[in-house]
Design an enzyme around this catalytic site. Sequence first.
Site, short mmCIF file in Angstrom:
data_model
loop_
_atom_site.label_atom_id
_atom_site.label_comp_id
_atom_site.label_asym_id
_atom_site.label_seq_id
_atom_site.Cartn_x
_atom_site.Cartn_y
_atom_site.Cartn_z
N HIS A 99 0.85 -1.18 0.00
CA HIS A 99 0.00 0.00 0.00
C HIS A 99 0.89 1.24 0.00
O HIS A 99 1.81 1.35 0.80
CB HIS A 99 -0.91 0.04 1.24
CG HIS A 99 -1.76 1.27 1.27
ND1 HIS A 99 -2.97 1.35 0.62
CD2 HIS A 99 -1.55 2.49 1.81
CE1 HIS A 99 -3.48 2.55 0.77
NE2 HIS A 99 -2.63 3.27 1.50
N ASP A 178 -15.36 2.51 6.98
CA ASP A 178 -14.31 3.39 6.49
C ASP A 178 -14.77 4.18 5.28
O ASP A 178 -14.47 5.36 5.13
CB ASP A 178 -13.05 2.60 6.15
CG ASP A 178 -12.01 3.53 5.55
OD1 ASP A 178 -11.56 4.43 6.27
OD2 ASP A 178 -11.69 3.38 4.36
N ARG A 185 -14.58 12.65 6.27
CA ARG A 185 -13.32 13.34 6.59
C ARG A 185 -12.87 14.24 5.45
O ARG A 185 -12.33 15.32 5.68
CB ARG A 185 -12.22 12.29 6.89
CG ARG A 185 -12.43 11.57 8.23
CD ARG A 185 -11.56 10.33 8.30
NE ARG A 185 -10.17 10.60 8.09
CZ ARG A 185 -9.31 9.74 7.53
NH1 ARG A 185 -9.71 8.56 7.13
NH2 ARG A 185 -8.06 10.08 7.39
N SER A 200 -7.89 3.68 8.84
CA SER A 200 -8.57 3.59 7.55
C SER A 200 -7.80 2.64 6.62
O SER A 200 -8.38 1.70 6.05
CB SER A 200 -8.63 5.00 6.95
OG SER A 200 -8.96 4.96 5.59
N LYS A 204 -8.80 -1.82 5.92
CA LYS A 204 -9.05 -2.42 4.60
C LYS A 204 -8.04 -3.52 4.30
O LYS A 204 -8.38 -4.57 3.75
CB LYS A 204 -9.00 -1.33 3.52
CG LYS A 204 -10.24 -0.42 3.57
CD LYS A 204 -10.13 0.76 2.64
CE LYS A 204 -9.20 1.81 3.18
NZ LYS A 204 -9.28 3.13 2.60
#
Length: 440
Positions: A99, A178, A185, A200, A204
Amino acid sequence: MTGTGAGAAGAARAVEPFDAVDVIVAKRDGRRLSDPQIDWVVDAYTRGVVADEQMSALAMAILLNGMSRSEIARWTAAMIASGERLDFSGLGRPTADKHSTGGVGDKITLPLAPLVAVFGVAVPQLSGRGLGHTGGTLDKLESIPGWRAALTNEEMLAQLGGVGAVICAAGSGLAPADRKLYALRDVTGTVEAIPLIASSIMSKKIAEGTGALVLDVKVGTGAFMHDEARARELAETMVALGTDAGVTTVALLTDMNTPLGLTAGNALEVRESLEVLAGGGPADVVELTVALAREMLAAAGRPDADPAAALADGRAMDSWRAMIRAQGGDPEAPLPVARHTEEIRAAATGVLAEVDAMAVGVAAWRLGAGRARKEDPVQAGAGVELFAKPGQRVTAGQVLARLHTDTPDRFARATEALAETFVVRDEAPAPRPLVLGRIA
Ligand code: URA
């Protein structure tokens, strides 16, 4: 007052164990939220019992007052519990995912996923679309004719079992809390809270079911985190969350003051990824692809694999072609090209000292490569192509960048974004490392 008309109507509704205002006030006053409070507020927000304005106030209180590690862990667990969890244990091979917190020209996922799959490690890469100045992996891949981002869980599992790598859209079943909170947000100035970013991302990734995870936490003008100390704090928080959840998690802190590679824009970045898969490509893209592949392979139990060799000998390219074909794409089809181009030339002779990542990201976005609202379309061919990187000698009048778009009235604002970007000096800048740190 039970038994009255009002009481009878009230009795039809479930009695909530907490009051949202008490939870907000606790965090506003800097107190630790209890586990049951966290479980409830995340669940009640997902169910629509806690209102958007209440969750906005809580998110702002979290941004201002922070959360302890144990609160963040509980918040992450509550977000995971809001949806489904995928299970790759039946695949019979290790899984590893990457990620990136997002940067300009960050196309690394494209060569990385098929490269890691060469070594028998399955890569379930659930990705997103871009919003703002950073491009989205799915937008890039969608510039390949025929390629499709939406897969069912069954299709994804089948592809992981066959080709070994899949890059697709995250289904709506993963961490729905989320999804709702992130959108809130985005419009309430609370994206930057480290507890909320970490929970967040990690909710995931943990729900996705990967066995190993490598985080590329970007630092610099083109990243979420502009300073290294905050990026390190985010990385440490995410590594702790992953490790505690049983996911082997490692983070690299990497520089994002300058765009990665020489392209920012969807099809332009696919083209550059193909150069890397063919054994060439810009040195920084190759360096980061290989560094992240080594981390993923080591975390998945393949520490001796040699990813650089698989780029050089064509195995990674074969794996890419199989991955693209499996999702309906034609890896041999020509990529879309924008209808109009304009060039930016060096104003002076000397050494290129800086190419600001944020400015290049904004220019690519203004040319049509990105979107301002999530329902906007993107132009496949739009973006910025660079011809020099910091440290290179340039001469006055030399082309430094080519801007691409289908809509030429976008050139003016893109050029404006780049007005201060290409800084030419007499002296070469001190070389900056790409990988700034490692957290495990
Ligand atoms: N990416 C995410 O998925 N969540 C955040 O909060 C920030 C970046």
